[in-house]
Design an enzyme around this catalytic site. Sequence first.
Site, PDB file in Angstrom:
ATOM      1  N   SER A   1       0.786  -1.238   0.000  1.00 52.26           N
ATOM      2  CA  SER A   1       0.000   0.000   0.000  1.00 52.26           C
ATOM      3  C   SER A   1       0.813   1.282   0.000  1.00 52.26           C
ATOM      4  CB  SER A   1      -0.945   0.023   1.196  1.00 52.26           C
ATOM      5  OG  SER A   1      -1.993  -0.875   0.985  1.00 52.26           O
TER       6      SER A   1
ATOM      7  N   PHE B   1      -8.834 -12.898   0.508  1.00 53.33           N
ATOM      8  CA  PHE B   1      -7.758 -13.466   1.328  1.00 53.33           C
ATOM      9  C   PHE B   1      -8.252 -13.929   2.697  1.00 53.33           C
ATOM     10  CE2 PHE B   1      -5.468 -10.288  -1.454  1.00 53.33           C
ATOM     11  CZ  PHE B   1      -5.062 -11.247  -2.371  1.00 53.33           C
TER      12      PHE B   1
ATOM     13  N   THR C   1      -5.739 -17.490   3.836  1.00 55.73           N
ATOM     14  CA  THR C   1      -4.567 -16.753   3.366  1.00 55.73           C
ATOM     15  C   THR C   1      -3.883 -17.380   2.151  1.00 55.73           C
ATOM     16  OG1 THR C   1      -4.277 -15.911   5.589  1.00 55.73           O
ATOM     17  CG2 THR C   1      -2.369 -15.771   4.124  1.00 55.73           C
TER      18      THR C   1
ATOM     19  N   TYR D   1     -10.867   1.751   5.744  1.00 57.22           N
ATOM     20  CA  TYR D   1      -9.755   1.484   4.819  1.00 57.22           C
ATOM     21  C   TYR D   1     -10.154   0.418   3.813  1.00 57.22           C
ATOM     22  CZ  TYR D   1      -4.912   0.769   3.355  1.00 57.22           C
ATOM     23  OH  TYR D   1      -3.747   0.691   2.631  1.00 57.22           O
TER      24      TYR D   1
ATOM     25  N   ASN E   1      -8.955  -1.219  -0.177  1.00 60.31           N
ATOM     26  CA  ASN E   1      -8.161  -1.214  -1.411  1.00 60.31           C
ATOM     27  C   ASN E   1      -8.988  -0.765  -2.603  1.00 60.31           C
ATOM     28  OD1 ASN E   1      -5.497  -2.236  -0.591  1.00 60.31           O
ATOM     29  ND2 ASN E   1      -6.667  -4.032   0.071  1.00 60.31           N
TER      30      ASN E   1
ATOM     31  N   SER F   1       4.666 -12.044   6.030  1.00 62.45           N
ATOM     32  CA  SER F   1       3.377 -11.384   6.281  1.00 62.45           C
ATOM     33  C   SER F   1       2.392 -12.415   6.799  1.00 62.45           C
ATOM     34  CB  SER F   1       2.852 -10.686   5.031  1.00 62.45           C
ATOM     35  OG  SER F   1       2.431 -11.634   4.087  1.00 62.45           O
ATOM     36  N   ASN F   2       1.142 -11.980   6.970  1.00 63.02           N
ATOM     37  CA  ASN F   2       0.128 -12.769   7.689  1.00 63.02           C
ATOM     38  C   ASN F   2       0.641 -13.119   9.091  1.00 63.02           C
ATOM     39  OD1 ASN F   2      -2.465 -13.935   7.856  1.00 63.02           O
ATOM     40  ND2 ASN F   2      -1.591 -15.969   7.539  1.00 63.02           N
TER      41      ASN F   2
HETATM   42  C1  REX Z   1      -4.079  -8.236   1.793  1.00 69.21           C
HETATM   43  C2  REX Z   1      -3.930  -9.496   2.581  1.00 69.21           C
HETATM   44  C3  REX Z   1      -3.379  -7.086   2.447  1.00 69.21           C
HETATM   45  C4  REX Z   1      -2.501  -9.915   2.815  1.00 69.21           C
HETATM   46  C5  REX Z   1      -3.708  -5.746   1.834  1.00 69.21           C
HETATM   47  N1  REX Z   1      -2.665  -5.049   1.356  1.00 69.21           N
HETATM   48  O1  REX Z   1      -4.844  -5.315   1.791  1.00 69.21           O
HETATM   49  C6  REX Z   1      -2.738  -3.683   0.923  1.00 69.21           C
HETATM   50  C7  REX Z   1      -1.906  -2.940   1.959  1.00 69.21           C
HETATM   51  C8  REX Z   1      -2.214  -3.549  -0.475  1.00 69.21           C
HETATM   52  O2  REX Z   1      -0.714  -2.854   1.887  1.00 69.21           O
HETATM   53  N2  REX Z   1      -2.587  -2.579   3.076  1.00 69.21           N
HETATM   54  C9  REX Z   1      -1.935  -2.356   4.323  1.00 69.21           C
HETATM   55  C10 REX Z   1      -2.277 -11.199   3.593  1.00 69.21           C
HETATM   56  C11 REX Z   1      -2.863  -2.698   5.456  1.00 69.21           C
HETATM   57  C12 REX Z   1      -1.496  -0.954   4.582  1.00 69.21           C
HETATM   58  O3  REX Z   1      -2.069  -0.005   4.109  1.00 69.21           O
HETATM   59  O4  REX Z   1      -0.565  -0.836   5.366  1.00 69.21           O
HETATM   60  N3  REX Z   1      -3.231 -11.427   4.631  1.00 69.21           N
HETATM   61  C13 REX Z   1      -0.866 -11.118   4.167  1.00 69.21           C
HETATM   62  C14 REX Z   1      -4.140 -12.410   4.569  1.00 69.21           C
HETATM   63  C15 REX Z   1      -5.050 -12.532   5.780  1.00 69.21           C
HETATM   64  O5  REX Z   1      -4.224 -13.154   3.627  1.00 69.21           O
HETATM   65  N4  REX Z   1      -5.911 -13.667   5.712  1.00 69.21           N
HETATM   66  O6  REX Z   1      -0.719 -10.832   5.358  1.00 69.21           O
HETATM   67  O7  REX Z   1       0.063 -11.235   3.371  1.00 69.21           O
END
Ligand code: REX
Length: 405
Positions: A90, A148, A151, A187, A189, A356-357
């Site tokens: 992000s 997701f 995951t 928030y 996406n 991550s996760n």
């Molecule tokens: C999607 C899930 C994470 C990832 C997401 N990322 O929405 C956007 C982003 C692009 O960067 N947002 C963050 C996955 C919050 C920001 O703004 O800082 N999680 C993982 C899962 C959970 O699959 N079941 O952790 O890689």
Amino acid sequence: MRFTIAGITLASTAVITTLAASPAIAATPSLPAPDISGVLAVQKQAMANGAPGALTRIDSGNSSYRISMGQADTVARTAMDADRRFRVGSVSKSFTTVVLMQLVAEGRIDLDAPANTYLPQPLPDDRITVRHLLSHRSGLWDYTNDMFYYTVPGFESVRNKVFTYQELIDLSTAHQPTNAPGAAYSYSNTNFVVLGALIENITGVPMATHYQQRILTPLNLRNTTYVHPQTTISGSYAHGYLRQDDTTLPLVDSTEQTVSWAQSAGAVISNAADLNRFFSALVTGKLVPAAQLQQMMTMVPVNADGTQSYGLGLRARKLSCGVTVYGHTGTVQGFYTYAFTTADGKRSMTSMANTSNNGTVNTILGGTLEAAFCGTTTAKATTLKTTEGETFTEDIAPQVVRHNR
Ligand code: REX
């Protein structure tokens, strides 16, 4: 010039280098010196909680600190170093916002006009403005909550997929909105996918070209690319390792993917030096005119104690020493990123852990901000817990209680 900082006990795998400052130029005198051993402690703790490696780069005045430990590639056993490229998630939203705000300055977009004025296919609610999208106040459901929920199965189902913007928007609008336009911060996406569609529609120019011509070329950011839907990362990069919901299973190498599920909301690749330069240039007015920068940096609190706030495509964090820093966080499978700078752009910091996760690691990594800007360590930063005891951080699928599979 590279040298090891004297007087610091290093973990055997840690690498610290500094680029010497010109003695004539003072490095942000109002801030305490960065606490490098504090950064090391945070990174160590991130690794103790499951990150294969971590890197931090601090640029302060004319000095640079590059701090890394662990592995960039756990199969080849390659050491992490602070110059490696990674997926910034992000943090891409700040890049997209710069493009958008340049178009505002050019008189081509009005922040308070309905987004539907500029979109090829209208959103279901005419009241959603461009500003609502940039500030996460549109109420558009975040389709990644469903995508997701599980995951690794979720990730594997989109790893090689190429989406149109509209396909992603349709996934969102199949749900009821989370709030009426403007009524609340939520928030999503989806907001920044809509902005990508909007920018491409009114200019007829792809986002990759906008990023290149409006940001990367002017700032000479040679390690930053937007290669959607190419799945590989070129040059020297860190592999990303995604933790499974069943945490007894091994990490999944998630480096290669299209990131088409995020595009203008999260598909930029960069490194710490470039992100530091980007945010420093942004807050010092080198990317958008003063009027637009002021809009971006007008912050609304998004957490209970007001230490975290959101402007337009930009986050702010108020740190324990009273300093407020501006930038963005990022989460994309295998990579957690923090990239922030002071209001005067004189000190910037990017840190990344290649997993991550794992909300615990993400929260711990946030401690690099305290060490870099306040000279103190909060490696034990608070974590949030779901009803099942799983840790998570704000904004990652916030509406969904996470379950172990
Ligand atoms: C999607 C899930 C994470 C990832 C997401 N990322 O929405 C956007 C982003 C692009 O960067 N947002 C963050 C996955 C919050 C920001 O703004 O800082 N999680 C993982 C899962 C959970 O699959 N079941 O952790 O890689």
